[in-house]
Design a protein around this motif. Structure first.
Motif, PDB file in Angstrom:
ATOM      1  N   GLY A 138       0.855  -1.052  -0.032  1.00 30.90           N
ATOM      2  CA  GLY A 138       0.006   0.134  -0.140  1.00 30.90           C
ATOM      3  C   GLY A 138       0.820   1.113  -0.039  1.00 30.90           C
ATOM      4  N   ILE A 139       0.822   2.035  -0.940  1.00 29.57           N
ATOM      5  CA  ILE A 139       1.438   3.477  -1.119  1.00 29.57           C
ATOM      6  C   ILE A 139       0.397   4.545  -0.936  1.00 29.57           C
ATOM      7  CG2 ILE A 139       3.086   4.677  -2.226  1.00 29.57           C
ATOM      8  CD1 ILE A 139       3.544   2.076  -4.088  1.00 29.57           C
ATOM      9  N   ARG A 140       0.782   5.595   0.115  1.00 35.49           N
ATOM     10  CA  ARG A 140      -0.289   6.817   0.194  1.00 35.49           C
ATOM     11  C   ARG A 140      -0.095   7.683  -0.848  1.00 35.49           C
ATOM     12  NH1 ARG A 140       0.514   7.180   6.669  1.00 35.49           N
ATOM     13  NH2 ARG A 140       2.414   6.935   6.081  1.00 35.49           N
ATOM     14  N   PHE A 141      -0.899   8.117  -1.580  1.00 34.05           N
ATOM     15  CA  PHE A 141      -0.909   9.093  -2.548  1.00 34.05           C
ATOM     16  C   PHE A 141      -1.563  10.474  -2.120  1.00 34.05           C
ATOM     17  CE2 PHE A 141      -0.499   6.323  -6.723  1.00 34.05           C
ATOM     18  CZ  PHE A 141       0.971   6.016  -6.216  1.00 34.05           C
ATOM     19  N   PRO A 142      -1.136  11.448  -2.724  1.00 28.13           N
ATOM     20  CA  PRO A 142      -1.822  12.803  -2.243  1.00 28.13           C
ATOM     21  C   PRO A 142      -3.346  12.739  -2.714  1.00 28.13           C
ATOM     22  CG  PRO A 142       0.123  13.245  -3.560  1.00 28.13           C
ATOM     23  CD  PRO A 142      -0.064  11.710  -3.806  1.00 28.13           C
ATOM     24  N   GLY A 143      -4.043  13.522  -1.709  1.00 29.31           N
ATOM     25  CA  GLY A 143      -5.471  13.532  -1.999  1.00 29.31           C
ATOM     26  C   GLY A 143      -6.272  12.309  -1.004  1.00 29.31           C
ATOM     27  N   GLN A 145      -5.304   9.230  -1.065  1.00 34.05           N
ATOM     28  CA  GLN A 145      -5.585   7.956  -2.071  1.00 34.05           C
ATOM     29  C   GLN A 145      -4.787   7.210  -1.705  1.00 34.05           C
ATOM     30  OE1 GLN A 145      -5.505   9.036  -6.280  1.00 34.05           O
ATOM     31  NE2 GLN A 145      -7.701   9.468  -6.207  1.00 34.05           N
ATOM     32  N   LEU A 146      -5.120   5.848  -1.613  1.00 34.42           N
ATOM     33  CA  LEU A 146      -4.166   4.702  -1.498  1.00 34.42           C
ATOM     34  C   LEU A 146      -3.917   3.894  -2.923  1.00 34.42           C
ATOM     35  CD1 LEU A 146      -2.563   3.093   0.827  1.00 34.42           C
ATOM     36  CD2 LEU A 146      -4.862   1.902   0.813  1.00 34.42           C
ATOM     37  N   ALA A 147      -2.666   3.551  -3.280  1.00 36.28           N
ATOM     38  CA  ALA A 147      -2.456   2.627  -4.394  1.00 36.28           C
ATOM     39  C   ALA A 147      -2.064   1.369  -3.710  1.00 36.28           C
ATOM     40  CB  ALA A 147      -1.172   3.089  -4.790  1.00 36.28           C
ATOM     41  N   VAL A 148      -2.917   0.390  -4.275  1.00 32.65           N
ATOM     42  CA  VAL A 148      -2.896  -0.929  -3.735  1.00 32.65           C
ATOM     43  C   VAL A 148      -1.947  -1.848  -4.939  1.00 32.65           C
ATOM     44  CG1 VAL A 148      -3.852  -3.271  -3.028  1.00 32.65           C
ATOM     45  CG2 VAL A 148      -4.852  -0.902  -2.612  1.00 32.65           C
ATOM     46  N   ARG A 149      -0.916  -2.466  -4.767  1.00 32.66           N
ATOM     47  CA  ARG A 149      -0.045  -3.280  -5.701  1.00 32.66           C
ATOM     48  C   ARG A 149       0.317  -4.755  -5.152  1.00 32.66           C
ATOM     49  NH1 ARG A 149      -1.043   1.320  -8.002  1.00 32.66           N
ATOM     50  NH2 ARG A 149       0.892   2.793  -8.384  1.00 32.66           N
ATOM     51  N   VAL A 150       0.037  -5.419  -6.047  1.00 34.41           N
ATOM     52  CA  VAL A 150       0.294  -6.806  -5.954  1.00 34.41           C
ATOM     53  C   VAL A 150       1.478  -7.400  -6.822  1.00 34.41           C
ATOM     54  CG1 VAL A 150      -0.472  -9.192  -6.021  1.00 34.41           C
ATOM     55  CG2 VAL A 150      -1.869  -7.429  -5.045  1.00 34.41           C
ATOM     56  N   TYR A 151       2.386  -8.161  -6.262  1.00 37.12           N
ATOM     57  CA  TYR A 151       3.643  -8.474  -6.821  1.00 37.12           C
ATOM     58  C   TYR A 151       3.629  -9.896  -6.810  1.00 37.12           C
ATOM     59  CZ  TYR A 151       4.609  -3.698  -6.527  1.00 37.12           C
ATOM     60  OH  TYR A 151       4.700  -2.070  -6.727  1.00 37.12           O
ATOM     61  N   THR A 152       4.317 -10.689  -7.713  1.00 39.91           N
ATOM     62  CA  THR A 152       4.545 -11.960  -7.871  1.00 39.91           C
ATOM     63  C   THR A 152       5.695 -12.224  -8.651  1.00 39.91           C
ATOM     64  OG1 THR A 152       3.692 -14.243  -7.953  1.00 39.91           O
ATOM     65  CG2 THR A 152       3.280 -12.642  -9.866  1.00 39.91           C
ATOM     66  N   PHE A 153       6.472 -13.566  -8.560  1.00 39.07           N
ATOM     67  CA  PHE A 153       7.611 -13.935  -9.430  1.00 39.07           C
ATOM     68  C   PHE A 153       7.024 -14.572 -10.383  1.00 39.07           C
ATOM     69  CE2 PHE A 153      10.463 -12.424  -5.929  1.00 39.07           C
ATOM     70  CZ  PHE A 153      11.866 -11.943  -6.861  1.00 39.07           C
ATOM     71  N   GLU A 154       7.435 -14.470 -11.705  1.00 39.51           N
ATOM     72  CA  GLU A 154       7.151 -15.377 -12.903  1.00 39.51           C
ATOM     73  C   GLU A 154       8.577 -15.336 -13.724  1.00 39.51           C
ATOM     74  OE1 GLU A 154       3.902 -13.620 -15.067  1.00 39.51           O
ATOM     75  OE2 GLU A 154       2.534 -14.274 -13.498  1.00 39.51           O
ATOM     76  N   HIS A 155       9.072 -16.696 -13.812  1.00 43.25           N
ATOM     77  CA  HIS A 155      10.207 -16.844 -14.734  1.00 43.25           C
ATOM     78  C   HIS A 155      11.435 -16.013 -14.064  1.00 43.25           C
ATOM     79  CE1 HIS A 155       7.494 -19.049 -17.464  1.00 43.25           C
ATOM     80  NE2 HIS A 155       6.964 -17.701 -17.542  1.00 43.25           N
ATOM     81  N   HIS A 156      11.516 -16.029 -12.904  1.00 42.81           N
ATOM     82  CA  HIS A 156      12.656 -15.264 -11.935  1.00 42.81           C
ATOM     83  C   HIS A 156      12.470 -13.725 -12.244  1.00 42.81           C
ATOM     84  CE1 HIS A 156      14.171 -19.411 -11.715  1.00 42.81           C
ATOM     85  NE2 HIS A 156      14.173 -19.433 -12.849  1.00 42.81           N
ATOM     86  N   ARG A 157      11.303 -13.261 -12.464  1.00 47.51           N
ATOM     87  CA  ARG A 157      11.099 -11.536 -12.744  1.00 47.51           C
ATOM     88  C   ARG A 157      10.061 -11.168 -11.758  1.00 47.51           C
ATOM     89  NH1 ARG A 157       9.907 -10.315 -18.753  1.00 47.51           N
ATOM     90  NH2 ARG A 157       8.429 -12.161 -18.362  1.00 47.51           N
ATOM     91  N   LEU A 158      10.162 -10.268 -11.190  1.00 49.20           N
ATOM     92  CA  LEU A 158       9.160  -9.625 -10.193  1.00 49.20           C
ATOM     93  C   LEU A 158       8.250  -8.815 -11.111  1.00 49.20           C
ATOM     94  CD1 LEU A 158       8.283  -9.279  -7.270  1.00 49.20           C
ATOM     95  CD2 LEU A 158       9.616  -7.117  -7.333  1.00 49.20           C
ATOM     96  N   VAL A 159       7.067  -9.269 -10.988  1.00 46.96           N
ATOM     97  CA  VAL A 159       6.041  -8.827 -11.976  1.00 46.96           C
ATOM     98  C   VAL A 159       4.786  -8.131 -10.884  1.00 46.96           C
ATOM     99  CG1 VAL A 159       4.195  -9.119 -13.802  1.00 46.96           C
ATOM    100  CG2 VAL A 159       6.669 -10.378 -13.820  1.00 46.96           C
ATOM    101  N   GLN A 160       4.509  -6.984 -11.326  1.00 48.50           N
ATOM    102  CA  GLN A 160       3.216  -6.313 -10.566  1.00 48.50           C
ATOM    103  C   GLN A 160       1.930  -6.673 -11.636  1.00 48.50           C
ATOM    104  OE1 GLN A 160       3.106  -1.971  -9.927  1.00 48.50           O
ATOM    105  NE2 GLN A 160       1.120  -2.124 -11.150  1.00 48.50           N
TER     106      GLN A 160
END
Length: 232
Positions: A138-143, A145-160
């Motif tokens: 979770g990343i707090r943005f101005p106003g 707002q909250l950004a929600v991100r999910v990350y996983t590894f695919e083929h040894h690469r971090l992917v959002q």
């Protein structure tokens, strides 16, 4: 005594014979009404409708971890990589998220939120069903707002595999779903969006979007949705 016993036994047998155990009607029921096709003369749509259920995936460059163990990834480095990859929204004098970038300096080492740090605590859950934990940020943005991100590894690469930002009442993990509650301009209602993993798109999609009536908040506690009612 023997005669009295015989009368009692006979009464029990008669009582038992009064209920055969057969099914009995529960009274009249409403007639089933099937769906009605409205305006069947309309031509097929020539362009697809706006699809809020599609999300763009993005490979996070420069982020790796031994054994693709996402617990070894520093969340702060992930956010810094996002900032570097999108200078148009984070760096320029008119960038809408410039304040968020500037406040990253208030974050502690190893991604630990500290003071005015916009990065919230990371959570881990297997959302993709591959048996390995994924990371939710979770990343707090101005106003407010909250950004929600999910990350996983695919083929040894971090992917959002999920990225959204909005005014938020709460964020929940339920099973393999991310549930985001957001305020509505309609008094007494709020939006609830359920994000679920789609193996065909290899992304978290907004699989269900609802507007729910909520109970009035009491003594500063957040209002809770009324589970039995939905506006659509």
């Amino acid at each position: 005594m023997r005669a009295a016993f015989g009368l009692a036994a006979t009464a029990l047998l008669l009582a038992g014979c009064g209920d055969s155990g057969a099914l009995r009607g529960a009274g009249p029921t409403a007639t089933a009404v099937g769906p009605v096709d409205l305006w069947p003369q309309l031509p097929p749509a020539s362009t697809p409708a706006l699809d809020f259920g599609v999300t763009d995936t993005e490979t996070i460059k420069g982020i790796t971890a031994a054994g693709d163990d996402i617990h070894r990834v520093d969340p702060l480095n992930v956010v810094r990589a996002e900032v570097a990859a999108h200078p148009d929204v984070y760096s320029g004098p008119h960038a809408v998220y410039r304040q968020t970038r500037d406040r990253l300096k208030d974050c502690g080492t190893q991604g630990t939120p500290d003071g005015k740090c916009p990065l919230l605590r990371a959570y881990y859950r297997d959302l993709t069903g591959d048996g390995k934990d994924d990371m939710v940020l979770g990343i707090r943005f101005p106003g407010n707002q909250l950004a929600v991100r999910v990350y996983t590894f695919e083929h040894h690469r971090l992917v959002q595999v999920m990225g959204t930002a909005d005014s938020v009442v709460s964020v929940e993990l339920a099973g393999r779903d991310v549930i985001i509650r957001s305020p509505s301009t309609l008094p007494g209602y709020e939006f609830r969006t359920v994000w679920s993993w789609d193996p065909h798109q290899h992304a978290m999609l907004a699989s269900r979007d609802e507007i729910l009536r909520v109970r009035t908040a009491f003594r500063g506690r957040p209002a809770s949705p009324v589970p039995s009612e939905s506006a659509w």
